[in-house]
Design a protein around this motif. Structure first.
Motif, PDB file in Angstrom:
ATOM      1  N   PRO A 132       1.035  -1.119   0.199  1.00 16.77           N
ATOM      2  CA  PRO A 132      -0.329  -0.057  -0.229  1.00 16.77           C
ATOM      3  C   PRO A 132       0.896   1.452  -0.048  1.00 16.77           C
ATOM      4  N   ILE A 133       1.764   1.201   0.543  1.00 16.51           N
ATOM      5  CA  ILE A 133       2.924   2.367   0.606  1.00 16.51           C
ATOM      6  C   ILE A 133       3.397   3.306  -0.427  1.00 16.51           C
ATOM      7  N   GLY A 134       3.710   1.203  -1.405  1.00 16.28           N
ATOM      8  CA  GLY A 134       4.481   1.672  -2.775  1.00 16.28           C
ATOM      9  C   GLY A 134       3.142   1.954  -3.785  1.00 16.28           C
ATOM     10  N   LEU A 135       1.529   2.162  -3.179  1.00 17.18           N
ATOM     11  CA  LEU A 135       0.519   1.808  -4.935  1.00 17.18           C
ATOM     12  C   LEU A 135       0.835   3.921  -4.190  1.00 17.18           C
ATOM     13  N   PHE A 136       0.616   4.178  -2.392  1.00 13.46           N
ATOM     14  CA  PHE A 136       0.117   5.178  -2.382  1.00 13.46           C
ATOM     15  C   PHE A 136       1.298   6.737  -3.301  1.00 13.46           C
ATOM     16  N   GLY A 137       2.704   6.148  -3.333  1.00 11.14           N
ATOM     17  CA  GLY A 137       3.899   6.706  -3.642  1.00 11.14           C
ATOM     18  C   GLY A 137       3.477   6.553  -5.144  1.00 11.14           C
ATOM     19  N   ASP A 138       3.583   6.232  -5.424  1.00  7.82           N
ATOM     20  CA  ASP A 138       2.543   6.016  -7.131  1.00  7.82           C
ATOM     21  C   ASP A 138       1.894   6.591  -7.436  1.00  7.82           C
ATOM     22  N   HIS A 139       0.734   6.941  -6.965  1.00  9.12           N
ATOM     23  CA  HIS A 139      -0.019   7.801  -7.124  1.00  9.12           C
ATOM     24  C   HIS A 139      -0.149   9.202  -6.620  1.00  9.12           C
ATOM     25  N   LEU A 140       1.309   9.669  -5.615  1.00 10.18           N
ATOM     26  CA  LEU A 140       1.872  10.805  -5.563  1.00 10.18           C
ATOM     27  C   LEU A 140       2.441  11.374  -7.204  1.00 10.18           C
ATOM     28  N   ASN A 141       3.631  10.168  -7.061  1.00  8.09           N
ATOM     29  CA  ASN A 141       4.144  10.445  -8.381  1.00  8.09           C
ATOM     30  C   ASN A 141       3.574  10.782  -9.994  1.00  8.09           C
ATOM     31  N   ALA A 142       2.076  10.297 -10.390  1.00  5.69           N
ATOM     32  CA  ALA A 142       1.286  10.641 -11.038  1.00  5.69           C
ATOM     33  C   ALA A 142       0.793  11.827 -11.201  1.00  5.69           C
ATOM     34  N   ILE A 143       0.081  12.298  -9.065  1.00  2.69           N
ATOM     35  CA  ILE A 143      -0.123  13.933  -9.330  1.00  2.69           C
ATOM     36  C   ILE A 143       0.880  14.719 -10.050  1.00  2.69           C
ATOM     37  N   ALA A 144       2.421  14.697  -8.854  1.00  2.00           N
ATOM     38  CA  ALA A 144       3.800  15.607  -9.477  1.00  2.00           C
ATOM     39  C   ALA A 144       3.576  15.988 -10.483  1.00  2.00           C
ATOM     40  N   THR A 145       3.236  14.385 -11.278  1.00  2.00           N
ATOM     41  CA  THR A 145       3.521  14.317 -13.169  1.00  2.00           C
ATOM     42  C   THR A 145       2.284  15.640 -13.617  1.00  2.00           C
ATOM     43  N   GLY A 146       1.520  15.526 -13.024  1.00  2.00           N
ATOM     44  CA  GLY A 146       0.371  16.238 -14.185  1.00  2.00           C
ATOM     45  C   GLY A 146       0.522  18.113 -13.310  1.00  2.00           C
ATOM     46  N   LEU A 147       0.629  17.821 -12.060  1.00  2.00           N
ATOM     47  CA  LEU A 147       1.408  18.902 -11.008  1.00  2.00           C
ATOM     48  C   LEU A 147       2.387  19.851 -12.073  1.00  2.00           C
ATOM     49  N   LYS A 148       3.282  18.749 -12.244  1.00  2.00           N
ATOM     50  CA  LYS A 148       4.992  19.576 -13.146  1.00  2.00           C
ATOM     51  C   LYS A 148       4.063  19.777 -14.764  1.00  2.00           C
ATOM     52  N   TYR A 149       2.738  19.623 -15.421  1.00  2.00           N
ATOM     53  CA  TYR A 149       3.121  19.720 -17.168  1.00  2.00           C
ATOM     54  C   TYR A 149       1.138  21.171 -16.944  1.00  2.00           C
ATOM     55  N   PHE A 150       1.077  20.941 -15.865  1.00  2.00           N
ATOM     56  CA  PHE A 150      -0.599  21.907 -15.550  1.00  2.00           C
ATOM     57  C   PHE A 150       0.433  22.735 -15.525  1.00  2.00           C
ATOM     58  N   ALA A 151       2.334  23.200 -14.187  1.00  2.00           N
ATOM     59  CA  ALA A 151       2.735  24.651 -14.140  1.00  2.00           C
ATOM     60  C   ALA A 151       3.436  25.041 -15.442  1.00  2.00           C
ATOM     61  N   LYS A 152       3.574  23.906 -16.380  1.00  2.00           N
ATOM     62  CA  LYS A 152       4.279  23.995 -17.661  1.00  2.00           C
ATOM     63  C   LYS A 152       4.079  23.347 -18.483  1.00  2.00           C
ATOM     64  N   PRO A 153       3.135  23.896 -19.055  1.00  2.00           N
ATOM     65  CA  PRO A 153       2.478  23.416 -19.709  1.00  2.00           C
ATOM     66  C   PRO A 153       3.435  22.615 -21.475  1.00  2.00           C
ATOM     67  N   GLN A 154       3.406  21.294 -21.486  1.00  2.00           N
ATOM     68  CA  GLN A 154       4.314  20.762 -23.185  1.00  2.00           C
ATOM     69  C   GLN A 154       3.452  20.038 -24.121  1.00  2.00           C
ATOM     70  N   ARG A 155       3.343  20.731 -24.561  1.00  2.00           N
ATOM     71  CA  ARG A 155       2.457  20.504 -25.944  1.00  2.00           C
ATOM     72  C   ARG A 155       3.259  19.388 -26.985  1.00  2.00           C
ATOM     73  N   ILE A 156       2.673  18.039 -26.948  1.00  2.00           N
ATOM     74  CA  ILE A 156       3.108  17.114 -27.633  1.00  2.00           C
ATOM     75  C   ILE A 156       2.520  16.551 -29.311  1.00  2.00           C
TER      76      ILE A 156
END
Ligand code: SF4
Ligand code: SF4
Length: 168
Positions: A16-40
């Motif tokens: 469960p701790i690993g799963l929670f970490g994965d979710h945090l990673n996903a949220i961090a990635t989303g926030l990163k692209y929200f702050a600095k949009p990168q169109r691909i």
């Protein structure tokens, strides 16, 4: 002969701790692209990539140059090229439903009657249209689109699914 007893496959329990970490990673990635949009993706057709030299798009036949030798039809590994007789002359026809764009037909033509174009963005509404007879095969499709673009938007219809309506 003794039958070999198979142990039931054990599945690793999710941490469960690993799963929670994965979710945090996903949220961090989303926030990163929200702050600095990168169109691909590209705003096609207003933007398009430069095609590399030798890009193998639609093939064009030069009817007047063709000598009807049938080599293109013989070499085709996908059975996409066939010959037909038009006004007493043998000419190739191509079925883009079968063509794998290998370029063998172009390479083998002894008189350069087949040429690869950069045309790759074509759409067909039925399979019959994928077959180019010598006249259609002889046309130049490598021209910029000058027609009127009808803008549409997608709407979700509860019964029919997605439908496109004029975008005013
Ligand atoms: S490009 Fe290849 S598959 Fe397509 S018609 Fe030519 S030989 Fe056949
Ligand atoms: S190989 Fe070239 S010349 Fe021969 S039939 Fe095909 S297009 Fe015509």
């Amino acid at each position: 002969m003794d039958s070999v007893k198979k142990e039931p496959k054990e599945y690793k329990k999710e941490n469960p701790i690993g799963l929670f970490g994965d979710h945090l990673n996903a949220i961090a990635t989303g926030l990163k692209y929200f702050a600095k949009p990168q169109r691909i993706t590209l705003k096609y057709p207003e933007e398009s990539i430069r095609l590399p030299t030798g890009y193998r798009g639609l093939i064009r036949l030069y009817k007047d140059v063709c000598i009807g030798c049938t080599l293109c039809a013989m070499i085709c590994p996908a059975d996409a090229m066939k010959m037909m007789t038009q006004e007493g002359k043998k000419l190739p026809i191509i079925n883009y439903g079968r063509c794998v764009f290998c370029g063998f037909c172009v390479d083998i033509c002894p008189v350069d009657a087949l040429k690869e174009t950069g045309v790759h963005d074509v759409a067909f509404s039925n399979r019959r249209d994928l077959i180019f007879d010598p006249d259609k095969f002889n046309k130049n499709y490598d021209v910029p689109f000058t027609g009127v673009v009808r803008k549409v938007r997608a709407e979700v219809d509860e019964k029919k699914g997605i439908r496109y309506v004029p975008d005013s």
